[in-house]
Design an enzyme around this catalytic site. Structure first.
Site, short mmCIF file in Angstrom:
data_model
loop_
_atom_site.label_atom_id
_atom_site.label_comp_id
_atom_site.label_asym_id
_atom_site.label_seq_id
_atom_site.Cartn_x
_atom_site.Cartn_y
_atom_site.Cartn_z
N ARG A 29 -0.66 8.15 5.52
CA ARG A 29 -0.33 8.60 4.59
C ARG A 29 -1.38 8.33 3.22
O ARG A 29 -1.71 8.57 1.76
CB ARG A 29 0.56 7.88 4.30
CG ARG A 29 2.40 8.70 4.70
CD ARG A 29 3.42 8.02 3.42
NE ARG A 29 3.44 6.88 4.48
CZ ARG A 29 4.29 6.54 5.01
NH1 ARG A 29 4.96 7.42 6.29
NH2 ARG A 29 4.55 4.94 5.08
N VAL B 231 1.03 -1.36 -0.09
CA VAL B 231 0.17 -0.35 0.49
C VAL B 231 0.86 1.04 0.21
O VAL B 231 0.13 2.35 -0.58
CB VAL B 231 -0.80 -0.16 1.34
CG1 VAL B 231 -1.30 1.49 1.21
CG2 VAL B 231 -2.04 -1.20 1.26
N ASP B 232 1.85 1.13 0.68
CA ASP B 232 3.02 2.99 1.09
C ASP B 232 3.15 2.73 -0.62
O ASP B 232 3.77 3.66 -1.30
CB ASP B 232 3.91 2.25 2.34
CG ASP B 232 3.55 3.36 2.76
OD1 ASP B 232 2.90 3.94 2.42
OD2 ASP B 232 4.61 3.49 3.79
N ASP B 233 4.10 1.67 -0.79
CA ASP B 233 4.42 1.66 -2.62
C ASP B 233 3.75 2.42 -3.36
O ASP B 233 3.45 3.01 -4.33
CB ASP B 233 5.18 1.25 -3.25
CG ASP B 233 7.10 1.09 -1.88
OD1 ASP B 233 7.81 1.62 -2.79
OD2 ASP B 233 6.74 0.38 -1.15
N ALA C 179 2.39 6.39 -2.50
CA ALA C 179 3.47 7.13 -3.23
C ALA C 179 3.56 7.71 -4.99
O ALA C 179 4.54 8.14 -5.00
CB ALA C 179 4.99 6.37 -2.30
#
Length: 632
Positions: free
Chosen positions: A451, A375-377, A380
């Protein structure tokens, strides 16, 4: 201040421009101490692959990190040393053949190991490595029988109860523990003098597990489930072994590594050997080559990375440059974003088990990674391409798939995990495995949730009343610490989580006077250092409470300042002090420069992202400039 900020931004952009790779990415090192360097030496010597240049380079780096106490540390303020890191270094240096027990440095290391509990006191994964290389005995019973892989996903605890990075390590370990496999070479050192546990002779050098009442009850439940499987025990066992092997083989990346990670690949190689594969089998040769491909150079020394951070670095840097408003860097950004488009995942991965209604569309952490997005990448990378979506059809397709995948990964509790949906079983935490909650689960976290919320609110057209946004916001409000901070699972640690949570809540239109935002702001202000900066110790994650570093770092300062900018309509004294710290230390280098800002397993695995000091300093300066420059 305005001219100084502009100058600082330009300096950072110039540095980033110089460091961009020809393919558009940034491949700053993903540095994780000495553990992978040690394991690489042990692997090469065990396989009798005598790559002397690499082995000597790795020994040089390892020995250069030794403390005066004779120990090795995971981070600067850890204390005298770390028993696990020291044992791994001692073993690797002996196995390399370039050092002997009689050498003064190794004598001091041995003294430290014995004074701190010997090999009985190292981390479980290190004990397992010692067992598979013939230094310790395997336990009579491993907590996870190999037949576990055959239990259906509907069973209370099953193979897919674990996170993908948990399965990546546990699959080969289950094979190795089942077969009690060990492999020594003619050059294997003898570490028996480092054992301190007093047991019967037959047991005094074996791997042990904490045997709690809860665990015994859980193990009985697993055994009952296995007995319900149809077939003779020998057939069930053979089927489980084959399925576990196929799980690994089906997840070998194009570079030969198992899911792109060093540890899982190392373990897979030994597991395949235990199944009768030759040391010269093409799969094993390619796996070793894949591990070697993760080699990088840091300050003139060779380091084997745990993985690489190319996609993560590139997405963050592209976004930060765009936030700085430098349209003159169009070519640089085009190369970066074209690289990101090429890295989007179009394959189904294990995430589909708990998220069966979604389509592929996420991004992974590294360019070695084609099978398990996170999810983070994903958010981003989507931030990085957001400004291109309206005018470019190829961006629109990637955007739509990526946004839908990220939304689909929201946990039932309203937060977001890293890799897989709803893999936070309470039963998994009962396993007698060190740091099982970090190694085997993937719960919602403040950093991921904050985020993701910030991305959805700032970069998409979703209403602030959208159910996903409301649920994410409520998760953050429910999971705030009593002191006003949030715990960040993938960074160091409370400053990190608080930055992500505040920026997420503010993007979701939670006002600066809201009690949660106000409490977080007060907490950040209370921990600011006299020099205007912020700094947090790696001890925070093990202690589960904020521990000051007693020194400021660029990255922690950037996170804290960026969070305060998000809640203040005008620059405050604290914000200006933080900005001045950033500007005064952009080119400053000391031990804080290399201090880890990321973590993967509390107390055992810390990450120094070489890109962070540039990325987050640039982002904080850009946000300050964008919000306040008209009021200077």
């Amino acid at each position: 201040m305005k001219s100084r900020i502009s100058a600082g931004i330009n300096q950072l952009i110039e540095k980033l421009q110089q460091d961009q790779s020809p393919n558009g990415s940034w491949d700053y090192p993903f540095e994780t101490g000495i553990s992978t360097d040690c394991y690489m030496i042990i692997l090469l010597r065990t396989l009798e692959i005598h790559d002397e240049i690499l082995i000597k380079q790795l020994t040089d780096r390892i020995i250069s990190k030794q403390e005066k106490t004779g120990a090795w540390k995971l981070y600067y303020d850890e204390g005298e040393g770390n028993i696990t890191a020291t044992a791994e270094a001692y073993y690797a240096l002996l196995y390399s053949g370039y050092y002997r027990k009689q050498d003064l440095r190794l004598k001091k290391a041995r003294q430290y190991i014995l004074a701190n509990g010997g090999l009985d006191n190292v981390h479980l994964l290190t004990k397992l490595m010692l067992a598979m290389t013939g230094q310790l005995k395997w336990p009579a019973r491993f907590p996870l029988p190999i037949e576990l892989i055959l239990l259906p996903p509907t069973f209370p605890i099953n193979f897919y109860s674990f996170s993908v990075f948990g399965r990546a390590n546990m699959a080969p370990i289950m094979i190795l523990a089942d077969r009690k496999y060990c492999l020594r070479s003619k050059d294997s050192p003898d570490l028996s003098d480092l054992l301190t546990r007093k047991h019967d002779h037959s047991d005094n050098d074996s791997v042990h597990f904490h045997n709690t009442e809860e665990w015994r009850s859980l193990y009985e439940t697993i055994e009952k489930g296995i007995k319900c499987l149809i077939g003779l025990p020998s057939y069930i066992h053979k089927l489980a072994t084959e399925q576990t092997k196929q799980y690994m083989l089906a997840r070998i990346e194009p570079n030969g590594t198992f899911l792109g990670y060093f540890s899982s690949t190392f373990l897979m190689i030994f597991a395949l050997l235990s199944l009768g594969y030759s040391k010269k089998d093409p799969i094993i040769i390619k796996a070793v080559k894949g591990l070697k491909s993760m080699k990088c150079e840091i300050n003139g020394q060779t380091h084997i990375q745990y993985t690489n951070a190319a996609v993560w670095n590139t997405s963050l840097i592209s976004y930060a440059i765009q936030e700085a408003g430098l349209s003159t860097k169009k070519q640089m950004l085009e190369r970066a974003n074209n690289y990101l488009l090429s890295q989007q995942h179009y394959k189904y991965g294990d995430w589909i088990i708990h998220n069966p209604s979604s389509f592929p569309g996420g991004w992974g952490f590294s360019d070695n990674n084609t099978l398990h997005p996170d999810v983070d990448d994903t958010t981003a990378s989507l931030r990085a391409i957001a400004r291109n979506v309206q005018n470019a059809p190829n961006y629109r397709q990637s955007w739509d798939r990526g946004v839908m995948w990220a939304l689909s990964m929201q946990n039932d509790d309203g937060g977001w995990p890293a890799f897989e949906k709803n893999t936070n079983s309470r039963l998994v935490k009962m396993l007698p495995i060190d740091k099982a909650e970090f190694l085997l689960t993937d719960p919602s976290s403040a950093d991921l949730t904050g985020r993701t919320l910030e991305f959805l609110c700032s970069c998409t057209n979703l209403s602030k009343n959208h159910e996903a946004i409301k649920n994410g916001m409520n998760w953050l409000l429910r999971n705030q610490e009593k002191d006003g901070s949030w715990y960040g699972r993938w960074g160091i640690c409370y400053i990190y989580g608080t930055w992500a949570a505040i920026t997420g809540l503010r993007s979701a239109a939670v006002g600066e006077t809201h009690h949660s935002v106000r409490a977080a702001s007060v907490w950040l202000l209370s921990i600011q250092n006299p020099d205007g900066g912020w700094g947090e110790s790696c001890k925070s994650d093990s202690k589960q409470s904020y521990i000051p570093l007693k020194a400021s770092t660029l990255t922690h300062t950037a996170w804290a300042v960026d969070a305060l900018i998000a809640v203040s309509d005008k620059p405050t004294k604290a914000i200006n002090a933080g900005i001045n710290y950033l500007l005064n230390h952009l080119h400053h280098k000391d031990w804080t420069t290399d201090y880890p800002k990321g973590q993967g397993m509390a107390g055992d695995f810390y990450i120094h992202y070489h890109s962070y000091r540039f990325i987050f300093s640039l982002l904080a300066l850009a946000h300050y400039q964008n919000k306040y420059h008209t009021r200077q």
